[in-house]
Design an enzyme around this catalytic site. Structure first.
Site, PDB file in Angstrom:
ATOM      1  N   CYS A 122      10.181  -5.807  -7.405  1.00 45.58           N
ATOM      2  CA  CYS A 122      11.120  -6.717  -8.415  1.00 45.58           C
ATOM      3  C   CYS A 122      11.798  -5.357  -8.832  1.00 45.58           C
ATOM      4  O   CYS A 122      11.802  -4.181  -8.638  1.00 45.58           O
ATOM      5  CB  CYS A 122      10.188  -6.756  -9.564  1.00 45.58           C
ATOM      6  N   CYS A 140       6.645  -9.966  -7.212  1.00 48.82           N
ATOM      7  CA  CYS A 140       7.012  -8.659  -6.743  1.00 48.82           C
ATOM      8  C   CYS A 140       5.747  -8.336  -5.796  1.00 48.82           C
ATOM      9  O   CYS A 140       4.709  -8.669  -5.733  1.00 48.82           O
ATOM     10  CB  CYS A 140       6.730  -7.686  -7.887  1.00 48.82           C
ATOM     11  N   CYS A 193       1.871  -4.621 -10.265  1.00 51.91           N
ATOM     12  CA  CYS A 193       3.062  -5.504 -11.091  1.00 51.91           C
ATOM     13  C   CYS A 193       2.632  -6.645 -11.611  1.00 51.91           C
ATOM     14  O   CYS A 193       1.979  -7.473 -10.827  1.00 51.91           O
ATOM     15  CB  CYS A 193       4.202  -5.382 -10.245  1.00 51.91           C
ATOM     16  N   GLU A 252       0.788  -1.169   0.148  1.00 50.95           N
ATOM     17  CA  GLU A 252      -0.160   0.037   0.044  1.00 50.95           C
ATOM     18  C   GLU A 252       0.753   1.336   0.058  1.00 50.95           C
ATOM     19  O   GLU A 252       0.487   2.288  -0.639  1.00 50.95           O
ATOM     20  CB  GLU A 252      -0.978   0.040   1.141  1.00 50.95           C
ATOM     21  N   HIS A 276       1.981   2.079  -3.516  1.00 50.71           N
ATOM     22  CA  HIS A 276       1.033   2.989  -4.232  1.00 50.71           C
ATOM     23  C   HIS A 276       1.234   4.430  -4.061  1.00 50.71           C
ATOM     24  O   HIS A 276       1.077   5.464  -4.993  1.00 50.71           O
ATOM     25  CB  HIS A 276      -0.362   2.476  -3.907  1.00 50.71           C
ATOM     26  N   CYS A 310      10.110  -2.218 -10.319  1.00 45.00           N
ATOM     27  CA  CYS A 310       9.564  -1.290  -9.511  1.00 45.00           C
ATOM     28  C   CYS A 310      10.342  -0.785  -8.426  1.00 45.00           C
ATOM     29  O   CYS A 310      10.164   0.522  -7.980  1.00 45.00           O
ATOM     30  CB  CYS A 310       8.532  -2.300  -8.657  1.00 45.00           C
TER      31      CYS A 310
HETATM   32 ZN   LIG Z   1      -2.554  -2.625  -4.657  1.00 40.19          ZN
HETATM   33 ZN   LIG Z   2       7.169  -5.260  -9.464  1.00 39.22          ZN
END
Ligand SMILES: [Zn+2]
Ligand SMILES: [Zn+2]
Length: 185
Positions: free
Chosen positions: A169, A150, A145, A135, A138, A172
């Site tokens: 990952c 991930c 993803c 969270e 985000h 990200c």
């Molecule tokens: Zn989410």
């Molecule tokens: Zn990712």
């Protein structure tokens, strides 16, 4: 007073949680996002978000309250609650976040199978920590993803959460590092 950039992430428990859980969340936030953490209560009474028909709490309304009350020293706020959360299109959610915004929330209700926040088994601590990082991800503009391992992968059930790793990952990780660099400028 100095006019410093907000530079920590506020962990805001709603109700009582074991120290073990809070410490585990704080450690992982430091590891993944590189921010220090503070502890502080912002909202305790969630009755404003209770849906009488569903007997669940509308997480989007809680996010608005959290974002409106974030202390000036904090860049993000993460609430941890014990009540069952929902958004109107879903039966329940483990948590919700404002994409690129200030606030996110995670509930232990499903992840800890309805037990109190003071009584969390080690393997449940791990899955709750994963969802808090998800969270918060985000709020730093990360979207879901496709990579199954991930931490930003979307999970339908508790087994999915247990299966994914506790890490971002490579892709990200780069995205979040860029975003944080931008914020710290
Ligand atoms: Zn989410
Ligand atoms: Zn990712």
């Amino acid at each position: 007073m100095t006019s410093q950039h907000p530079n920590s992430i506020l962990i805001s428990p709603v109700g009582e949680f074991s120290n073990e859980l809070i410490q585990a969340v704080a450690a992982e936030i430091g590891q993944v996002f590189g921010f220090t953490t503070e502890m502080g209560s912002v909202v305790q009474d969630l009755s404003f978000a209770l849906d009488q028909n569903r007997q669940q709490y509308h997480s989007t309304l809680i996010l608005d309250q959290l974002a409106a009350n974030i202390p000036a020293t904090c860049i993000r706020i993460l609430a941890i609650a014990q009540v069952d959360l929902f958004i109107p299109i879903l039966t329940h959610v483990y948590g919700e976040a404002q994409l690129g915004g200030a606030a996110c929330i995670v509930s232990t209700f499903r992840l800890n199978e309805g037990r109190s926040g003071l009584n969390i088994a080690p393997r449940y601590i791990e899955r709750i920590v994963k969802e808090t990082i998800h969270e918060l991800g985000h709020t730093f503009n990360l979207r879901h993803c496709p990579e199954h391992t991930c931490i930003m992968h979307y999970c339908r059930n508790e087994e999915d959460v247990d299966r994914k790793s506790g890490e971002l990952c490579r892709y990200c990780k780069i995205m979040v590092e860029d975003e944080i660099k931008r914020l710290k400028k």
